[in-house]
Design a protein around this motif. Structure first.
Motif, PDB file in Angstrom:
ATOM      1  N   VAL A  14       0.840  -1.208   0.000  1.00 44.88           N
ATOM      2  CA  VAL A  14       0.000   0.000   0.000  1.00 44.88           C
ATOM      3  C   VAL A  14       0.870   1.250   0.000  1.00 44.88           C
ATOM      4  N   GLU A  15       2.076   1.137   0.533  1.00 40.82           N
ATOM      5  CA  GLU A  15       2.998   2.275   0.483  1.00 40.82           C
ATOM      6  C   GLU A  15       3.388   2.575  -0.965  1.00 40.82           C
ATOM      7  N   HIS A  16       3.650   1.529  -1.744  1.00 41.68           N
ATOM      8  CA  HIS A  16       3.952   1.733  -3.169  1.00 41.68           C
ATOM      9  C   HIS A  16       2.771   2.416  -3.867  1.00 41.68           C
ATOM     10  N   LEU A  17       1.560   1.938  -3.576  1.00 43.00           N
ATOM     11  CA  LEU A  17       0.372   2.479  -4.233  1.00 43.00           C
ATOM     12  C   LEU A  17       0.119   3.926  -3.803  1.00 43.00           C
ATOM     13  N   ALA A  18       0.392   4.227  -2.543  1.00 42.55           N
ATOM     14  CA  ALA A  18       0.276   5.612  -2.081  1.00 42.55           C
ATOM     15  C   ALA A  18       1.244   6.508  -2.853  1.00 42.55           C
ATOM     16  N   ASP A  19       2.437   5.991  -3.077  1.00 36.82           N
ATOM     17  CA  ASP A  19       3.421   6.759  -3.846  1.00 36.82           C
ATOM     18  C   ASP A  19       2.992   6.908  -5.303  1.00 36.82           C
ATOM     19  N   ASP A  20       2.266   5.907  -5.834  1.00 37.94           N
ATOM     20  CA  ASP A  20       1.725   6.040  -7.185  1.00 37.94           C
ATOM     21  C   ASP A  20       0.759   7.219  -7.260  1.00 37.94           C
ATOM     22  N   ILE A  21      -0.120   7.336  -6.274  1.00 42.90           N
ATOM     23  CA  ILE A  21      -1.072   8.456  -6.260  1.00 42.90           C
ATOM     24  C   ILE A  21      -0.343   9.785  -6.132  1.00 42.90           C
ATOM     25  N   LEU A  22       0.682   9.825  -5.314  1.00 40.88           N
ATOM     26  CA  LEU A  22       1.482  11.050  -5.201  1.00 40.88           C
ATOM     27  C   LEU A  22       2.231  11.337  -6.494  1.00 40.88           C
ATOM     28  N   PHE A  23       2.646  10.279  -7.198  1.00 41.15           N
ATOM     29  CA  PHE A  23       3.261  10.453  -8.518  1.00 41.15           C
ATOM     30  C   PHE A  23       2.267  11.107  -9.471  1.00 41.15           C
ATOM     31  N   PHE A  24       1.021  10.619  -9.488  1.00 42.82           N
ATOM     32  CA  PHE A  24      -0.003  11.220 -10.346  1.00 42.82           C
ATOM     33  C   PHE A  24      -0.170  12.709 -10.021  1.00 42.82           C
ATOM     34  N   LYS A  25      -0.154  13.018  -8.735  1.00 40.53           N
ATOM     35  CA  LYS A  25      -0.350  14.403  -8.316  1.00 40.53           C
ATOM     36  C   LYS A  25       0.853  15.269  -8.676  1.00 40.53           C
ATOM     37  N   ASP A  26       2.053  14.778  -8.357  1.00 41.64           N
ATOM     38  CA  ASP A  26       3.263  15.549  -8.637  1.00 41.64           C
ATOM     39  C   ASP A  26       3.469  15.738 -10.137  1.00 41.64           C
ATOM     40  N   PHE A  27       3.095  14.704 -10.914  1.00 42.05           N
ATOM     41  CA  PHE A  27       3.253  14.786 -12.359  1.00 42.05           C
ATOM     42  C   PHE A  27       2.135  15.612 -12.992  1.00 42.05           C
ATOM     43  N   ASP A  28       1.102  15.866 -12.203  1.00 40.27           N
ATOM     44  CA  ASP A  28      -0.013  16.706 -12.643  1.00 40.27           C
ATOM     45  C   ASP A  28      -0.733  16.104 -13.842  1.00 40.27           C
ATOM     46  N   VAL A  29      -1.084  14.807 -13.737  1.00 42.86           N
ATOM     47  CA  VAL A  29      -1.738  14.120 -14.846  1.00 42.86           C
ATOM     48  C   VAL A  29      -3.171  14.598 -14.993  1.00 42.86           C
ATOM     49  N   ASP A  30      -3.723  14.391 -16.186  1.00 42.46           N
ATOM     50  CA  ASP A  30      -5.092  14.808 -16.484  1.00 42.46           C
ATOM     51  C   ASP A  30      -6.080  13.652 -16.421  1.00 42.46           C
ATOM     52  N   MET A  31      -5.576  12.441 -16.560  1.00 43.33           N
ATOM     53  CA  MET A  31      -6.463  11.283 -16.546  1.00 43.33           C
ATOM     54  C   MET A  31      -5.696  10.045 -16.090  1.00 43.33           C
ATOM     55  N   ILE A  32      -6.455   9.082 -15.546  1.00 38.86           N
ATOM     56  CA  ILE A  32      -5.856   7.848 -15.046  1.00 38.86           C
ATOM     57  C   ILE A  32      -6.641   6.652 -15.570  1.00 38.86           C
ATOM     58  N   GLY A  33      -5.918   5.656 -16.057  1.00 34.55           N
ATOM     59  CA  GLY A  33      -6.499   4.365 -16.411  1.00 34.55           C
ATOM     60  C   GLY A  33      -5.708   3.297 -15.682  1.00 34.55           C
ATOM     61  N   MET A  34      -6.279   2.714 -14.647  1.00 34.91           N
ATOM     62  CA  MET A  34      -5.561   1.708 -13.862  1.00 34.91           C
ATOM     63  C   MET A  34      -6.514   0.592 -13.489  1.00 34.91           C
ATOM     64  N   GLY A  35      -5.973  -0.593 -13.240  1.00 33.95           N
ATOM     65  CA  GLY A  35      -6.848  -1.700 -12.913  1.00 33.95           C
ATOM     66  C   GLY A  35      -6.122  -2.783 -12.145  1.00 33.95           C
ATOM     67  N   PRO A  36      -6.876  -3.775 -11.679  1.00 38.62           N
ATOM     68  CA  PRO A  36      -6.287  -4.865 -10.907  1.00 38.62           C
ATOM     69  C   PRO A  36      -5.403  -5.751 -11.771  1.00 38.62           C
ATOM     70  N   TYR A  37      -4.303  -6.198 -11.183  1.00 41.98           N
ATOM     71  CA  TYR A  37      -3.440  -7.136 -11.890  1.00 41.98           C
ATOM     72  C   TYR A  37      -4.119  -8.501 -11.964  1.00 41.98           C
ATOM     73  N   ILE A  38      -4.192  -9.040 -13.178  1.00 40.28           N
ATOM     74  CA  ILE A  38      -4.742 -10.377 -13.415  1.00 40.28           C
ATOM     75  C   ILE A  38      -3.692 -11.158 -14.197  1.00 40.28           C
ATOM     76  N   VAL A  39      -3.364 -12.344 -13.729  1.00 35.08           N
ATOM     77  CA  VAL A  39      -2.306 -13.145 -14.344  1.00 35.08           C
ATOM     78  C   VAL A  39      -2.726 -13.619 -15.735  1.00 35.08           C
ATOM     79  N   HIS A  40      -1.795 -13.564 -16.678  1.00 36.42           N
ATOM     80  CA  HIS A  40      -1.968 -14.200 -17.986  1.00 36.42           C
ATOM     81  C   HIS A  40      -1.086 -15.440 -18.012  1.00 36.42           C
ATOM     82  N   ASN A  41      -1.666 -16.564 -18.396  1.00 35.69           N
ATOM     83  CA  ASN A  41      -0.968 -17.849 -18.281  1.00 35.69           C
ATOM     84  C   ASN A  41       0.145 -18.059 -19.292  1.00 35.69           C
TER      85      ASN A  41
END
Length: 353
Positions: A199-226
């Motif tokens: 969750v610390e990594h993910l918190a830093d991802d959100i801060l990255f979005f903020k610091d980078f000043d992004v306009d949009m986000i497309g993110m989703g759960p990791y699902i394994v591909h076999n």
């Protein structure tokens, strides 16, 4: 300003009552900043040919179990015009990553053709990977105005863990910088629930979005591909946990970033039949219905269990309308649905000149 500690605490919530409160807060922030309209981005997955070898991706270059394809120009334009005639407002042209001259020239030509055929009314997002600044400038001038380039994780060590040595984190970051410099509405995103991710990594991802000043986000759960090297992690990846974490990421991103566009991605629905509705209730405001011809869809699988493979674009539209209505939202037809954040930044810059 919301501090890192608070972000971590929100992402760590596991009490049902507190979760409902988190989602309610995110939905309130969403309605206050971007309204309760959902905007469509009809995705045309026009090619699964990719020069990249990301260890988690089903269309990675070294996956020999994929039937590679390229839609024709006429097929791509026809799909885009179907979206236009169906009042979607916008399309996404998405493919595996390439940057050779033939590919660059083809995209340039397609953009001009779609803009001409739609009389400039159809909004166009590109999601075709890292490119040079000059290429970004050409495509922007040709008529596209939004670009999605996912960082997948803002943590440099995790990035190295899930990408081959010749995939540079710094190159990815520079491409995002070049998009912003060129004037694009710039989007990025991350995989949620990667092995070793906290969750610390993910918190830093959100801060990255903020610091980078992004306009949009497309993110989703990791699902394994076999058919990927990361199949070995199958026993340690729990889809339901990743879904819940992805919904929390949507909610916290909305609370922290307020007026950006956030997609409720198809991967949410791959885990839960109502996943995209849950994403809307957690603070997302963008839906990206697949409008790729059905005959190609089964060969554009970034992960296992992708939904809607056998539904044509008309069936998808009817299904989505019902889903969005059950979430208490309405569709913003015939609108580009651009990021309010992007225009607010432009107004501030203009005022400061």
């Amino acid at each position: 300003m919301i501090e890192r500690k608070e972000i971590i605490e929100m992402l760590a919530i596991d009490n049902d009552q507190e979760l409902e409160q988190l989602f309610a807060k995110a939905y309130q922030v969403k309605t206050e900043n971007v309204g309760n309209k959902v905007f469509y981005r009809g995705i045309v997955e026009f090619s699964n040919i990719c020069t990249k070898n990301c260890l988690y991706c089903g269309i990675r270059k070294d996956n020999k179990n994929v039937d590679r394809y390229e839609m024709t120009d006429d097929e791509i334009i026809e799909a885009a015009m179907w979206a236009h005639d169906s009042h979607y407002g916008s399309v996404v042209l998405q493919s595996g990553e390439r940057s050779d001259a033939a590919f660059v020239n083809r995209i340039n030509s397609l953009l001009k053709s779609i803009k001409k055929r739609s009389n400039g009314k159809l909004g166009i997002t590109l999601s075709v990977g890292e490119q040079s600044k000059e290429t970004f400038e050409r495509w922007y001038e040709a008529g596209a105005h939004r670009y999605l380039l996912r960082i997948e994780t803002s943590n440099k060590e995790l990035y190295k863990k899930y990408h081959p040595e010749n995939h540079s984190y710094d190159t990815r970051l520079q491409a995002l910088r070049n998009l912003k410099k060129t004037g694009w509405q710039t989007g990025t995103g991350v995989l949620i629930g990667l092995p070793g991710q906290t969750v610390e990594h993910l918190a830093d991802d959100i801060l990255f979005f903020k610091d980078f000043d992004v306009d949009m986000i497309g993110m989703g759960p990791y699902i394994v591909h076999n058919d990927t090297p990361m199949k070995s992690y199958s026993d340690s990846v729990y889809p339901e946990n990743n879904l819940n974490l992805a919904l929390k990421m949507i909610a916290v991103a909305r609370i922290v970033l307020e007026d950006i566009n956030i997609a409720s991605t198809t991967a949410l629905q791959a885990i839960n039949p109502t996943g995209r509705e849950l994403g809307l209730r957690a603070g997302a405001n963008i839906i990206m219905p697949v409008i790729t011809d059905v005959k190609y869809r089964s060969n554009y699988l970034l992960y296992e269990g992708k939904p809607c493979l056998d539904e044509n674009a008309v069936q998808c539209r009817s299904c989505l309308e019902r889903r969005i209505a059950t979430a208490g939202e309405s569709v913003g037809y015939d609108q580009w649905g651009d990021s309010p954040h992007y225009y607010r930044k432009r107004q501030i810059r203009s005022h400061n000149r």
